[in-house]
Design a protein around this motif. Structure first.
Motif, PDB file in Angstrom:
ATOM      1  N   TYR A  44       0.842  -1.197   0.000  1.00 41.84           N
ATOM      2  CA  TYR A  44       0.000   0.000   0.000  1.00 41.84           C
ATOM      3  C   TYR A  44       0.875   1.243   0.000  1.00 41.84           C
ATOM      4  CZ  TYR A  44      -3.368  -3.399   1.829  1.00 41.84           C
ATOM      5  OH  TYR A  44      -4.161  -4.497   2.008  1.00 41.84           O
ATOM      6  N   LEU A  45       0.362   2.331  -0.583  1.00 41.21           N
ATOM      7  CA  LEU A  45       1.065   3.608  -0.468  1.00 41.21           C
ATOM      8  C   LEU A  45       1.023   4.104   0.960  1.00 41.21           C
ATOM      9  CD1 LEU A  45       0.129   5.747  -3.600  1.00 41.21           C
ATOM     10  CD2 LEU A  45       2.249   4.528  -3.124  1.00 41.21           C
ATOM     11  N   THR A  46      -0.154   3.983   1.586  1.00 40.04           N
ATOM     12  CA  THR A  46      -0.359   4.340   2.988  1.00 40.04           C
ATOM     13  C   THR A  46      -1.377   3.364   3.561  1.00 40.04           C
ATOM     14  OG1 THR A  46      -2.172   5.852   2.434  1.00 40.04           O
ATOM     15  CG2 THR A  46       0.033   6.818   2.577  1.00 40.04           C
ATOM     16  N   GLY A  47      -1.542   3.386   4.856  1.00 40.05           N
ATOM     17  CA  GLY A  47      -2.545   2.541   5.490  1.00 40.05           C
ATOM     18  C   GLY A  47      -3.946   2.967   5.089  1.00 40.05           C
ATOM     19  N   PRO A  48      -4.949   2.173   5.478  1.00 43.07           N
ATOM     20  CA  PRO A  48      -6.327   2.532   5.139  1.00 43.07           C
ATOM     21  C   PRO A  48      -6.692   3.898   5.722  1.00 43.07           C
ATOM     22  CG  PRO A  48      -6.256   0.463   6.375  1.00 43.07           C
ATOM     23  CD  PRO A  48      -4.869   0.970   6.281  1.00 43.07           C
ATOM     24  N   HIS A  49      -7.516   4.612   4.992  1.00 46.80           N
ATOM     25  CA  HIS A  49      -7.985   5.923   5.438  1.00 46.80           C
ATOM     26  C   HIS A  49      -9.486   5.821   5.686  1.00 46.80           C
ATOM     27  CE1 HIS A  49      -8.335  10.270   5.726  1.00 46.80           C
ATOM     28  NE2 HIS A  49      -9.365  10.179   4.919  1.00 46.80           N
ATOM     29  N   PHE A  50      -9.909   5.985   6.954  1.00 45.78           N
ATOM     30  CA  PHE A  50     -11.325   5.862   7.317  1.00 45.78           C
ATOM     31  C   PHE A  50     -12.060   7.174   7.097  1.00 45.78           C
ATOM     32  CE2 PHE A  50     -14.834   6.460  10.261  1.00 45.78           C
ATOM     33  CZ  PHE A  50     -15.619   5.381   9.930  1.00 45.78           C
ATOM     34  N   GLU A  51     -13.285   7.047   6.581  1.00 44.75           N
ATOM     35  CA  GLU A  51     -14.194   8.189   6.450  1.00 44.75           C
ATOM     36  C   GLU A  51     -15.584   7.720   6.844  1.00 44.75           C
ATOM     37  OE1 GLU A  51     -12.344  10.598   2.704  1.00 44.75           O
ATOM     38  OE2 GLU A  51     -13.370   8.717   2.244  1.00 44.75           O
ATOM     39  N   GLY A  52     -16.241   8.445   7.735  1.00 38.35           N
ATOM     40  CA  GLY A  52     -17.591   8.101   8.159  1.00 38.35           C
ATOM     41  C   GLY A  52     -18.550   9.228   7.811  1.00 38.35           C
ATOM     42  N   PHE A  53     -19.742   8.861   7.368  1.00 39.05           N
ATOM     43  CA  PHE A  53     -20.715   9.844   6.904  1.00 39.05           C
ATOM     44  C   PHE A  53     -22.096   9.581   7.480  1.00 39.05           C
ATOM     45  CE2 PHE A  53     -17.502   9.308   3.672  1.00 39.05           C
ATOM     46  CZ  PHE A  53     -17.173  10.604   3.322  1.00 39.05           C
ATOM     47  N   GLU A  54     -22.718  10.589   8.014  1.00 38.35           N
ATOM     48  CA  GLU A  54     -24.117  10.517   8.407  1.00 38.35           C
ATOM     49  C   GLU A  54     -24.946  10.896   7.189  1.00 38.35           C
ATOM     50  OE1 GLU A  54     -27.289  12.796  11.307  1.00 38.35           O
ATOM     51  OE2 GLU A  54     -25.155  13.005  11.703  1.00 38.35           O
ATOM     52  N   VAL A  55     -25.897  10.068   6.820  1.00 43.22           N
ATOM     53  CA  VAL A  55     -26.750  10.348   5.672  1.00 43.22           C
ATOM     54  C   VAL A  55     -27.775  11.396   6.086  1.00 43.22           C
ATOM     55  CG1 VAL A  55     -28.407   9.378   4.031  1.00 43.22           C
ATOM     56  CG2 VAL A  55     -26.415   8.032   4.749  1.00 43.22           C
ATOM     57  N   ILE A  56     -27.847  12.478   5.321  1.00 42.12           N
ATOM     58  CA  ILE A  56     -28.810  13.535   5.636  1.00 42.12           C
ATOM     59  C   ILE A  56     -29.978  13.578   4.649  1.00 42.12           C
ATOM     60  CG2 ILE A  56     -27.151  14.939   6.899  1.00 42.12           C
ATOM     61  CD1 ILE A  56     -26.999  16.747   4.360  1.00 42.12           C
ATOM     62  N   ILE A  57     -29.748  13.072   3.431  1.00 50.01           N
ATOM     63  CA  ILE A  57     -30.809  12.968   2.429  1.00 50.01           C
ATOM     64  C   ILE A  57     -30.667  11.607   1.769  1.00 50.01           C
ATOM     65  CG2 ILE A  57     -31.776  13.883   0.280  1.00 50.01           C
ATOM     66  CD1 ILE A  57     -30.469  16.587   1.045  1.00 50.01           C
ATOM     67  N   HIS A  58     -31.765  10.895   1.615  1.00 47.47           N
ATOM     68  CA  HIS A  58     -31.750   9.586   0.972  1.00 47.47           C
ATOM     69  C   HIS A  58     -32.796   9.582  -0.132  1.00 47.47           C
ATOM     70  CE1 HIS A  58     -33.148   5.364   0.544  1.00 47.47           C
ATOM     71  NE2 HIS A  58     -31.854   5.145   0.524  1.00 47.47           N
ATOM     72  N   GLU A  59     -32.409   9.074  -1.307  1.00 45.79           N
ATOM     73  CA  GLU A  59     -33.355   8.911  -2.410  1.00 45.79           C
ATOM     74  C   GLU A  59     -33.308   7.460  -2.852  1.00 45.79           C
ATOM     75  OE1 GLU A  59     -33.630  11.977  -5.451  1.00 45.79           O
ATOM     76  OE2 GLU A  59     -33.664  10.398  -6.957  1.00 45.79           O
ATOM     77  N   ASP A  60     -34.456   6.794  -2.899  1.00 44.29           N
ATOM     78  CA  ASP A  60     -34.482   5.386  -3.271  1.00 44.29           C
ATOM     79  C   ASP A  60     -34.581   5.210  -4.781  1.00 44.29           C
ATOM     80  OD1 ASP A  60     -37.178   5.654  -4.033  1.00 44.29           O
ATOM     81  OD2 ASP A  60     -37.941   4.636  -2.240  1.00 44.29           O
ATOM     82  N   LYS A  61     -34.630   3.940  -5.226  1.00 46.88           N
ATOM     83  CA  LYS A  61     -34.619   3.658  -6.670  1.00 46.88           C
ATOM     84  C   LYS A  61     -35.874   4.151  -7.375  1.00 46.88           C
ATOM     85  CE  LYS A  61     -36.428  -1.026  -6.246  1.00 46.88           C
ATOM     86  NZ  LYS A  61     -36.187  -2.427  -6.572  1.00 46.88           N
ATOM     87  N   ASN A  62     -36.920   4.472  -6.632  1.00 48.50           N
ATOM     88  CA  ASN A  62     -38.153   5.003  -7.203  1.00 48.50           C
ATOM     89  C   ASN A  62     -38.176   6.525  -7.242  1.00 48.50           C
ATOM     90  OD1 ASN A  62     -39.341   2.369  -7.562  1.00 48.50           O
ATOM     91  ND2 ASN A  62     -39.630   2.338  -5.353  1.00 48.50           N
ATOM     92  N   GLY A  63     -37.069   7.137  -6.830  1.00 47.10           N
ATOM     93  CA  GLY A  63     -36.992   8.587  -6.819  1.00 47.10           C
ATOM     94  C   GLY A  63     -37.640   9.234  -5.622  1.00 47.10           C
ATOM     95  N   ILE A  64     -38.003   8.439  -4.631  1.00 48.69           N
ATOM     96  CA  ILE A  64     -38.609   8.993  -3.424  1.00 48.69           C
ATOM     97  C   ILE A  64     -37.486   9.466  -2.520  1.00 48.69           C
ATOM     98  CG2 ILE A  64     -40.031   8.509  -1.399  1.00 48.69           C
ATOM     99  CD1 ILE A  64     -41.502   6.433  -3.186  1.00 48.69           C
ATOM    100  N   ARG A  65     -37.530  10.731  -2.194  1.00 41.01           N
ATOM    101  CA  ARG A  65     -36.473  11.363  -1.413  1.00 41.01           C
ATOM    102  C   ARG A  65     -36.981  11.688  -0.025  1.00 41.01           C
ATOM    103  NH1 ARG A  65     -32.521  16.180  -3.283  1.00 41.01           N
ATOM    104  NH2 ARG A  65     -31.992  14.574  -4.793  1.00 41.01           N
ATOM    105  N   ALA A  66     -36.096  11.516   0.951  1.00 40.30           N
ATOM    106  CA  ALA A  66     -36.464  11.825   2.337  1.00 40.30           C
ATOM    107  C   ALA A  66     -35.277  12.489   3.033  1.00 40.30           C
ATOM    108  CB  ALA A  66     -36.835  10.544   3.075  1.00 40.30           C
ATOM    109  N   ASP A  67     -35.580  13.487   3.862  1.00 37.04           N
ATOM    110  CA  ASP A  67     -34.572  14.019   4.770  1.00 37.04           C
ATOM    111  C   ASP A  67     -34.413  12.998   5.871  1.00 37.04           C
ATOM    112  OD1 ASP A  67     -33.876  16.406   3.593  1.00 37.04           O
ATOM    113  OD2 ASP A  67     -35.397  17.573   4.629  1.00 37.04           O
ATOM    114  N   VAL A  68     -33.156  12.659   6.171  1.00 33.87           N
ATOM    115  CA  VAL A  68     -32.887  11.634   7.165  1.00 33.87           C
ATOM    116  C   VAL A  68     -32.428  12.229   8.479  1.00 33.87           C
ATOM    117  CG1 VAL A  68     -31.556   9.537   7.618  1.00 33.87           C
ATOM    118  CG2 VAL A  68     -32.327  10.032   5.300  1.00 33.87           C
ATOM    119  N   ALA A  69     -31.699  13.327   8.400  1.00 31.31           N
ATOM    120  CA  ALA A  69     -31.115  13.928   9.608  1.00 31.31           C
ATOM    121  C   ALA A  69     -32.215  14.436  10.523  1.00 31.31           C
ATOM    122  CB  ALA A  69     -30.190  15.065   9.234  1.00 31.31           C
ATOM    123  N   ALA A  70     -31.972  14.259  11.802  1.00 30.23           N
ATOM    124  CA  ALA A  70     -32.946  14.720  12.798  1.00 30.23           C
ATOM    125  C   ALA A  70     -32.716  16.180  13.123  1.00 30.23           C
ATOM    126  CB  ALA A  70     -32.833  13.882  14.055  1.00 30.23           C
TER     127      ALA A  70
END
Length: 115
Positions: free
Chosen positions: A89-115
């Motif tokens: 490896y060039l460097t060790g693994p690099h961790f990134e964590g993300f809270e989903v704030i908007i989600h859109e499903d395969k039907n195009g239905i979108r929802a705000d997720v963040a509280a």
């Protein structure tokens, strides 16, 4: 929803070994509450590396944290030392964590997720 990613920069010529290691790992994620799905992603090639990212989706950040403290996590990472020298490896693994704030499903239905 929470997405956890580890990015790996694999030195050219070691891609096949890297992929074989991941294909051979026993999956233990589905044993944990809140686990949604896993993907191993292969990204672009640069002159000095090929980019990969492991990508897990969890129902909550707390579910992800529970995974990192679980017996399944320890078991999944127990053989990591055995792979030293098989992949460079060039460097060790690099961790990134993300809270989903908007989600859109395969039907195009979108929802705000963040509280």
């Amino acid at each position: 929803m929470y997405i956890a990613m580890n990015r790996f920069r694999v030195v050219p010529g070691y891609e096949e070994a890297f992929e074989a290691i991941w294909r051979g790992r026993q999956g233990r994620l589905a044993e944990l509450p809140g686990y949604v799905e896993f993907h191993m992603l292969k990204g672009p090639k640069a002159e000095d590396h090929t980019l990969y990212a492991s990508h897990t989706v969890w129902e909550t950040f707390e579910d992800f944290q529970a995974w990192t403290k679980s017996e399944q996590f320890r078991a999944a990472h127990a053989k990591a030392g055995e792979n030293r020298g098989k992949v460079e490896y060039l460097t060790g693994p690099h961790f990134e964590g993300f809270e989903v704030i908007i989600h859109e499903d395969k039907n195009g239905i979108r929802a705000d997720v963040a509280a």
